[in-house]
Design a protein around this motif. Structure first.
Motif, PDB file in Angstrom:
ATOM      1  N   LEU A  36      -5.016   2.444   5.100  1.00 42.73           N
ATOM      2  CA  LEU A  36      -3.919   2.345   4.088  1.00 42.73           C
ATOM      3  C   LEU A  36      -3.338   0.962   4.395  1.00 42.73           C
ATOM      4  O   LEU A  36      -2.888   0.211   3.462  1.00 42.73           O
ATOM      5  CB  LEU A  36      -2.830   3.485   3.975  1.00 42.73           C
ATOM      6  N   ASP A  70     -11.732  -0.581   5.835  1.00 44.31           N
ATOM      7  CA  ASP A  70     -11.231  -0.162   4.261  1.00 44.31           C
ATOM      8  C   ASP A  70     -11.293   1.568   4.335  1.00 44.31           C
ATOM      9  O   ASP A  70     -10.700   2.246   4.142  1.00 44.31           O
ATOM     10  CB  ASP A  70     -12.062  -0.670   3.280  1.00 44.31           C
ATOM     11  N   TYR A  71     -12.835   2.172   4.440  1.00 45.60           N
ATOM     12  CA  TYR A  71     -12.919   3.482   4.480  1.00 45.60           C
ATOM     13  C   TYR A  71     -14.443   3.546   5.069  1.00 45.60           C
ATOM     14  O   TYR A  71     -15.123   2.793   5.352  1.00 45.60           O
ATOM     15  CB  TYR A  71     -13.085   3.949   2.906  1.00 45.60           C
ATOM     16  N   CYS A  98      -9.851   6.736   5.528  1.00 44.94           N
ATOM     17  CA  CYS A  98      -9.117   5.428   4.832  1.00 44.94           C
ATOM     18  C   CYS A  98      -8.284   4.687   5.379  1.00 44.94           C
ATOM     19  O   CYS A  98      -7.235   5.133   6.038  1.00 44.94           O
ATOM     20  CB  CYS A  98      -8.798   6.075   3.451  1.00 44.94           C
ATOM     21  N   LYS A 106      -5.662   6.293  -0.956  1.00 45.20           N
ATOM     22  CA  LYS A 106      -4.972   5.156  -0.573  1.00 45.20           C
ATOM     23  C   LYS A 106      -3.777   5.042  -1.126  1.00 45.20           C
ATOM     24  O   LYS A 106      -2.772   4.245  -0.814  1.00 45.20           O
ATOM     25  CB  LYS A 106      -6.015   4.002  -0.892  1.00 45.20           C
ATOM     26  N   GLN A 127      -3.458   5.150   8.232  1.00 49.37           N
ATOM     27  CA  GLN A 127      -4.808   5.603   7.854  1.00 49.37           C
ATOM     28  C   GLN A 127      -4.689   7.099   7.613  1.00 49.37           C
ATOM     29  O   GLN A 127      -3.913   7.836   8.184  1.00 49.37           O
ATOM     30  CB  GLN A 127      -5.598   5.188   9.167  1.00 49.37           C
TER      31      GLN A 127
END
Length: 176
Positions: free
Chosen positions: A121, A105-106, A119, A157, A128
């Motif tokens: 995506l 995710d991050y 991040c 995002k 990303q």
């Protein structure tokens, strides 16, 4: 040997044998490193500390049986029961100091004196993004904490119309 690693924003269980200094270099606000001779000692400690029931103990045992996964993250709050999940991030290979992150995710980390936010995506092309935080972002992070990072994550995002990503491109702070 098996270890519990505590930092302000994360609690880990691992068999990776890093020194206290190495863990302090990998995790922001590192708190404690506890070693156990075997899984049973670790489970006894967690059971005592979090008042675990039998199903939670079985969940921990099941996680520890999986040798392919090097790290497990656990949490327990007064509003949420004990939760354990695998971590796929190769913490040992991270070059910076992890501050705030969630698998796939991050990742928010500090490298030298700079802060970076990556991040994921998603999508067909596994999109990303990674940016270096501006001085203003760092100042806001230091003032209001992780709420600033959550804002940046949400903004990055956005596949289209991400003001923060466009600004990072203009200011040459885009990493990927």
């Amino acid at each position: 040997m098996i270890f519990i690693i505590n930092a302000q924003n994360t609690n880990l269980i691992t068999r990776e044998d890093l020194s206290v200094i190495e863990w302090a270099e990998k995790l922001e606000k590192f708190v404690r490193y506890t070693a156990f001779n075997d899984d049973n000692e670790l489970i006894k400690q967690l059971t005592y500390e979090y008042n675990l029931n039998q199903s939670q103990i079985e969940e921990i045992k099941k996680c520890l049986e999986t040798e392919k996964i090097k790290y497990h993250r656990y949490s327990c709050t007064k509003y949420e029961h004990f939760k354990i999940e695998p971590v796929y991030l190769e913490i040992k290979k991270v070059t910076g100091k992890l501050i705030y992150w969630r698998d796939w995710d991050y990742i928010f980390e500090k490298r030298d004196n700079d802060y970076f936010l990556w991040c994921f995506l998603g999508g067909f092309a596994d999109a990303q993004r990674e940016i270096k935080l501006s001085e203003e972002h760092v100042k806001k992070y230091q003032e209001i904490g992780l709420a600033q990072i959550d804002y940046l994550i949400d903004n990055l995002k956005k596949l289209h119309n991400s003001e923060e990503y466009e600004l990072a491109i203009i200011e040459n702070r885009k990493v990927m």
